[in-house]
Design a protein around this motif. Sequence first.
Motif, PDB file in Angstrom:
ATOM      1  N   ALA A 149       0.834  -1.205   0.000  1.00  0.00           N
ATOM      2  CA  ALA A 149       0.000   0.000   0.000  1.00  0.00           C
ATOM      3  C   ALA A 149       0.872   1.260   0.000  1.00  0.00           C
ATOM      4  O   ALA A 149       0.547   2.242  -0.680  1.00  0.00           O
ATOM      5  N   ALA A 150       1.973   1.228   0.727  1.00  0.00           N
ATOM      6  CA  ALA A 150       2.879   2.382   0.742  1.00  0.00           C
ATOM      7  C   ALA A 150       3.492   2.620  -0.635  1.00  0.00           C
ATOM      8  O   ALA A 150       3.610   3.773  -1.079  1.00  0.00           O
ATOM      9  N   VAL A 151       3.871   1.551  -1.310  1.00  0.00           N
ATOM     10  CA  VAL A 151       4.422   1.681  -2.660  1.00  0.00           C
ATOM     11  C   VAL A 151       3.382   2.308  -3.590  1.00  0.00           C
ATOM     12  O   VAL A 151       3.691   3.228  -4.362  1.00  0.00           O
ATOM     13  N   VAL A 152       2.151   1.839  -3.511  1.00  0.00           N
ATOM     14  CA  VAL A 152       1.081   2.376  -4.367  1.00  0.00           C
ATOM     15  C   VAL A 152       0.798   3.830  -4.005  1.00  0.00           C
ATOM     16  O   VAL A 152       0.540   4.656  -4.873  1.00  0.00           O
ATOM     17  N   PHE A 153       0.872   4.167  -2.724  1.00  0.00           N
ATOM     18  CA  PHE A 153       0.677   5.561  -2.312  1.00  0.00           C
ATOM     19  C   PHE A 153       1.753   6.450  -2.940  1.00  0.00           C
ATOM     20  O   PHE A 153       1.456   7.528  -3.454  1.00  0.00           O
ATOM     21  N   LEU A 154       2.991   5.997  -2.875  1.00  0.00           N
ATOM     22  CA  LEU A 154       4.098   6.795  -3.414  1.00  0.00           C
ATOM     23  C   LEU A 154       4.095   6.856  -4.936  1.00  0.00           C
ATOM     24  O   LEU A 154       4.537   7.838  -5.528  1.00  0.00           O
TER      25      LEU A 154
END
Length: 141
Positions: free
Chosen positions: A55-60
């Motif tokens: 989820a953090a990767v997709v957020f970034l």
Amino acid sequence: MIESAKATRVAAVLTAAAAVAVALGLRALLSGDVTSTGALEQNSGTALYASAVYAAVVFLRPAARPLTAGAWALGWCWAVELAQLTPVPRTLSGQSILLRLIFGNAFDWTDVCWYPVGIVPLVLAHHALRRTRTGPGDQET
């Protein structure tokens, strides 16, 4: 495109929050302690940690393709796990519970196997959502 990126980021934050809440909730319910080391708590926590990383990767990078985001998330998880072969994560983990939850403190081959369990379902769901949003015949960017 801007609205799509904004919606993707909101979904990523909600996904990460849900993963963390479920992981901590399971630990609290099963043992009453978020630092519990029981097998179910550890393995589910490892998979849900990987979900939060995805989820953090997709957020970034909201435009990232699901497989690319999955590869980055898995790479991060495995890099953190391999770093646990050094004293650095253990030192950081001794400073706060948050750092312990992020970096762990000891290498475990089992964790290496559980990371994909947390990432693959999100890759598949992300792919399905992108396909639905763009339509089956449309090209993704």
